[in-house]
Design a protein around this motif. Structure first.
Motif, PDB file in Angstrom:
ATOM      1  N   GLN A 140     -14.630 -10.920   0.941  1.00 44.47           N
ATOM      2  CA  GLN A 140     -15.032 -11.698  -0.342  1.00 44.47           C
ATOM      3  C   GLN A 140     -16.283 -12.562   0.223  1.00 44.47           C
ATOM      4  OE1 GLN A 140     -11.488 -12.826  -2.080  1.00 44.47           O
ATOM      5  NE2 GLN A 140     -11.494 -10.821  -3.443  1.00 44.47           N
ATOM      6  N   ALA A 141     -15.998 -13.509   1.090  1.00 46.89           N
ATOM      7  CA  ALA A 141     -16.761 -14.642   1.126  1.00 46.89           C
ATOM      8  C   ALA A 141     -18.303 -14.060   1.753  1.00 46.89           C
ATOM      9  CB  ALA A 141     -16.250 -15.523   2.501  1.00 46.89           C
ATOM     10  N   LEU A 142     -18.223 -12.925   2.760  1.00 46.83           N
ATOM     11  CA  LEU A 142     -19.618 -12.565   3.142  1.00 46.83           C
ATOM     12  C   LEU A 142     -20.049 -11.057   2.071  1.00 46.83           C
ATOM     13  CD1 LEU A 142     -18.468 -12.547   6.852  1.00 46.83           C
ATOM     14  CD2 LEU A 142     -19.772 -13.957   5.563  1.00 46.83           C
ATOM     15  N   ASP A 143     -19.274 -10.991   1.183  1.00 42.22           N
ATOM     16  CA  ASP A 143     -19.676  -9.592   0.332  1.00 42.22           C
ATOM     17  C   ASP A 143     -19.794  -8.431   0.937  1.00 42.22           C
ATOM     18  OD1 ASP A 143     -20.127  -8.537  -2.192  1.00 42.22           O
ATOM     19  OD2 ASP A 143     -22.438  -8.992  -2.146  1.00 42.22           O
ATOM     20  N   ALA A 144     -18.803  -8.201   1.725  1.00 44.54           N
ATOM     21  CA  ALA A 144     -18.990  -7.072   2.640  1.00 44.54           C
ATOM     22  C   ALA A 144     -17.506  -6.109   2.517  1.00 44.54           C
ATOM     23  CB  ALA A 144     -18.978  -7.280   4.044  1.00 44.54           C
ATOM     24  N   PRO A 145     -17.443  -4.973   2.716  1.00 44.74           N
ATOM     25  CA  PRO A 145     -16.205  -4.304   2.547  1.00 44.74           C
ATOM     26  C   PRO A 145     -15.198  -4.727   3.611  1.00 44.74           C
ATOM     27  CG  PRO A 145     -18.075  -2.650   2.733  1.00 44.74           C
ATOM     28  CD  PRO A 145     -18.495  -3.933   2.889  1.00 44.74           C
ATOM     29  N   GLU A 146     -13.778  -4.708   3.397  1.00 43.86           N
ATOM     30  CA  GLU A 146     -12.830  -5.173   4.501  1.00 43.86           C
ATOM     31  C   GLU A 146     -13.002  -4.425   5.786  1.00 43.86           C
ATOM     32  OE1 GLU A 146      -8.951  -5.662   3.011  1.00 43.86           O
ATOM     33  OE2 GLU A 146      -9.542  -6.396   1.115  1.00 43.86           O
ATOM     34  N   SER A 147     -13.300  -3.066   5.683  1.00 45.44           N
ATOM     35  CA  SER A 147     -13.119  -2.241   6.916  1.00 45.44           C
ATOM     36  C   SER A 147     -14.316  -2.517   7.730  1.00 45.44           C
ATOM     37  CB  SER A 147     -13.386  -0.624   6.460  1.00 45.44           C
ATOM     38  OG  SER A 147     -14.668  -0.448   5.701  1.00 45.44           O
ATOM     39  N   THR A 148     -15.660  -3.060   7.243  1.00 45.43           N
ATOM     40  CA  THR A 148     -16.688  -3.554   7.982  1.00 45.43           C
ATOM     41  C   THR A 148     -16.214  -4.915   8.681  1.00 45.43           C
ATOM     42  OG1 THR A 148     -18.317  -2.772   6.371  1.00 45.43           O
ATOM     43  CG2 THR A 148     -19.064  -4.519   7.756  1.00 45.43           C
ATOM     44  N   ILE A 149     -15.665  -5.628   7.926  1.00 47.01           N
ATOM     45  CA  ILE A 149     -15.167  -6.952   8.637  1.00 47.01           C
ATOM     46  C   ILE A 149     -14.312  -6.707   9.708  1.00 47.01           C
ATOM     47  CG2 ILE A 149     -13.868  -9.172   7.960  1.00 47.01           C
ATOM     48  CD1 ILE A 149     -16.878  -8.844   6.715  1.00 47.01           C
ATOM     49  N   SER A 150     -13.434  -5.668   9.407  1.00 46.04           N
ATOM     50  CA  SER A 150     -12.372  -5.394  10.539  1.00 46.04           C
ATOM     51  C   SER A 150     -13.230  -4.886  11.708  1.00 46.04           C
ATOM     52  CB  SER A 150     -11.330  -4.302   9.962  1.00 46.04           C
ATOM     53  OG  SER A 150     -10.449  -4.973   8.826  1.00 46.04           O
TER      54      SER A 150
END
Length: 172
Positions: A140-150
């Motif tokens: 949410q903070a980086l405005d990216a999908p959770e899968s991308t963050i993982s």
């Protein structure tokens, strides 16, 4: 239509509570982004000014910390995009990093390696480990999908593991 939200947005935010709760975290993340204590102080102050001005837009879909950290990240990115921003050698300014009281003499080898990561990897490591944010909050903070963050987090860990191989075993 939504009277609770109208009543909530009419009251001014409790800035004393917000700053005491998130001030150190915002300052640390700003410093780690900007690599300059004075710019970090300015960015922190600007972050809290934006929080104050736009608190009525906080809808609660993300946690308050996530929302504030998103503002801080965006402020730092704006600073980095500015024409007058100069590059600073990470090694020269590590001694100025505001650290937690419980680790006053911590070895900065890991932090140096984190600071040398590409920005997309550095920010997920900093938010996950230094700000104790969950993957969903980081997304949410980086405005990216959770899968991308993982994926970014896993890749950053692998890069750090490779770069730090032998560091711990050597007794450091």
């Amino acid at each position: 239509m939504f009277p609770e939200k109208t009543v909530q947005s009419a009251a001014p935010p409790d800035m004393e509570r917000i700053i005491s709760s998130y001030g150190n975290a915002v300052m640390r993340i700003c410093f780690l982004y900007l690599k300059d204590v004075h710019l970090a102080e300015d960015a922190s102050q600007e972050t809290f000014l934006k929080v104050f001005r736009h608190y009525n837009q906080f809808d609660g879909t993300a946690g308050e910390k996530t929302w504030i950290m998103r503002i801080a990240i965006n402020v730092c990115k704006d600073y980095l995009r500015s024409a007058w921003h100069r590059r600073v050698n990470v090694v020269d300014v590590l001694s100025e990093i505001p650290v937690e009281q419980e680790y006053p003499h911590a070895d900065d080898t890991i932090l140096k390696e984190i600071m040398n990561l590409k920005p997309k990897y550095k920010e997920v490591i900093l938010l996950f480990y230094y700000q104790d944010m969950k993957i969903s909050e980081i997304a949410q903070a980086l405005d990216a999908p959770e899968s991308t963050i993982s994926v970014r987090l896993a890749r950053a860990r692998n890069i750090l593991k490779t770069r730090l191989e032998g560091w711990y075993a050597d007794g450091k």
